[in-house]
Design a protein around this motif. Structure first.
Motif, PDB file in Angstrom:
ATOM      1  N   SER A   1       0.820  -1.210   0.000  1.00 57.58           N
ATOM      2  CA  SER A   1       0.000   0.000   0.000  1.00 57.58           C
ATOM      3  C   SER A   1       0.855   1.262   0.000  1.00 57.58           C
ATOM      4  O   SER A   1       0.580   2.215  -0.739  1.00 57.58           O
TER       5      SER A   1
ATOM      6  N   LYS B   1      -6.675   3.911   1.139  1.00 57.88           N
ATOM      7  CA  LYS B   1      -7.106   4.976   2.051  1.00 57.88           C
ATOM      8  C   LYS B   1      -5.985   5.950   2.398  1.00 57.88           C
ATOM      9  O   LYS B   1      -6.184   7.177   2.326  1.00 57.88           O
TER      10      LYS B   1
ATOM     11  N   GLU C   1     -12.499   4.825  -2.544  1.00 60.59           N
ATOM     12  CA  GLU C   1     -11.734   3.583  -2.645  1.00 60.59           C
ATOM     13  C   GLU C   1     -12.603   2.459  -3.187  1.00 60.59           C
ATOM     14  O   GLU C   1     -12.159   1.677  -4.041  1.00 60.59           O
TER      15      GLU C   1
ATOM     16  N   SER D   1      -3.324  -6.635   4.094  1.00 58.46           N
ATOM     17  CA  SER D   1      -4.369  -6.198   3.176  1.00 58.46           C
ATOM     18  C   SER D   1      -3.842  -5.000   2.412  1.00 58.46           C
ATOM     19  O   SER D   1      -2.900  -4.337   2.854  1.00 58.46           O
TER      20      SER D   1
ATOM     21  N   SER E   1      -4.626  -1.272   0.820  1.00 65.54           N
ATOM     22  CA  SER E   1      -5.541  -0.157   1.044  1.00 65.54           C
ATOM     23  C   SER E   1      -5.100   1.078   0.272  1.00 65.54           C
ATOM     24  O   SER E   1      -3.911   1.411   0.250  1.00 65.54           O
TER      25      SER E   1
END
Length: 381
Positions: A250, A319, A357, A315, A317
């Protein structure tokens, strides 16, 4: 020869005082010596390795040479044999007192030349990857596979677990944006070991002119994609621990922006910052150091967003990227490198247009589903 073994061991030990073989029941491919030593006996062997190529506390070069294997060439990726060089830094090795020739596959010479592999009977690849498309060890693997295929040299991959191997996510690379930080039409998080990915590269015809290498994978034992794997050795200078490794897919996208990812600190890829970041709650000051020479905003206070001290989050992301873009509110937030890291020119446009997102994720869902179907054919675990 033994003088060289001692030197290579010192190189290995100097990389990190944390370098111990994994004490769990998981057996990496390199540990299964009885399976690959017979394939190397009485042959001239090339190795593609770095500091992470360890067999029960001993570097693979030492293990093979002490077993009487004729190691004649050792090829190294970005960060060099010691794993301590800064990203982007080229290296030239002094081979004047070496029992084997040490060759860098970074910089201008990313692919072994015909002359460099001409005297080899077999190539062994053993390196710890982290499962992100832009992590360049898999690009080095691609070029080594290609060179071996073109010169009819069989290749053995000693497989290792993928610490980010439990999921697949991110945009799939558009080959119009192919580069050394993205060579294959795969998502940012591909969820494959190097062995599995090598099989895909080989069988999908992704090597130049569709050539195929004679490939053998020495599998990992007692591991599958659902089992967490904590790396016993940091894979590169700026991925110091499990948290950095989990956040890397990320946060690496920030390298294509005006933001710092904390290079030049003890917590690279656990924080992002900029001297003009409006949230002044946290801060860091990058300094030039081994593994992070001349980091962005060297010796400047960067106000930051921090994940330091949190548990690893496996994970992907968007964001942090979306929020930083909105907070900075600058037209120069992205640079040209961003498209290569993202593997597409769409992600930047989507963020700049204000898409959420979830909306962005929907745009790559069909390609992810298609990739998962293709990936399933090559899974070993």
């Amino acid at each position: 020869m033994w003088k060289l073994i001692y030197i290579s061991t010192l190189l290995f030990l100097s990389c990190s005082n944390e370098q111990q073989e994994d004490s769990t029941e998981i057996q990496v491919g390199a540990q299964k010596i009885q399976q690959y030593i017979p394939l190397l006996e009485n042959k001239k062997v090339g190795l593609t390795v770095n500091h992470s190529s360890v067999v029960q506390g001993t570097h693979l070069t030492d293990t093979l040479m002490s077993s009487g294997i004729d190691v004649v060439k050792v090829f190294t990726p970005e960060h060099g044999f010691s794993g301590s060089l800064s990203d982007g830094l080229e290296v030239n090795y002094d081979n004047s007192n070496s029992a084997f020739q040490l060759i860098s596959l970074y910089g201008k010479n990313k692919k072994p030349t015909r002359e460099q592999v001409a005297d080899l009977d077999v190539m062994v690849f053993d390196m710890q990857d982290v499962g992100a498309r832009f992590y360049t060890y898999i690009s080095t693997m691609h070029y080594v596979m290609e060179a071996c295929a073109e010169n009819r040299i069989p290749m053995i991959i000693l497989d290792r677990p993928n610490p980010n191997g439990s999921y697949v996510d991110g945009p799939v690379l558009d080959t119009a944006f192919q580069s050394f930080v993205g060579m294959h039409p795969i998502p940012i998080v591909h969820g494959m070991t190097v062995g599995e990915l090598a099989m895909m590269i080989n069988e999908e015809g992704w090597l130049k002119n569709g050539v195929k290498v004679d490939l053998r994978i020495i599998k990992v034992e007692k591991w599958d994609h659902s089992i967490p794997y904590s790396l016993p050795i940091k894979p590169s200078p700026n991925l110091p621990d499990d948290l950095s490794i989990s956040l890397y897919p990320s946060l690496c996208l920030f390298e294509g922006t005006i933001m710092s990812v904390g290079r030049g600190t003890d917590y690279a890829f656990q924080q992002i910052g900029h001297p003009e970041y409006p949230d002044t709650t946290n801060s860091f000051t990058p300094i030039s150091r081994e593994g992070a020479k001349w980091p962005p905003y060297e010796d400047q206070i960067c106000y930051s967003e921090s994940w330091i001290g949190q548990k690893p989050r496996y994970s992907f992301s968007l964001k942090p990227l979306i929020e930083a873009y909105q907070l900075m509110n600058r037209s120069d937030f992205f640079n040209d490198y961003f498209k290569r890291l993202a593997g597409t020119n769409q992600l930047q446009k989507q963020i700049e247009s204000g898409m959420s997102e979830e909306e962005i994720r929907q745009s790559w869902k069909a390609e992810i589903d298609q990739f998962k179907g293709k990936r399933a054919k090559y899974l070993l675990y």
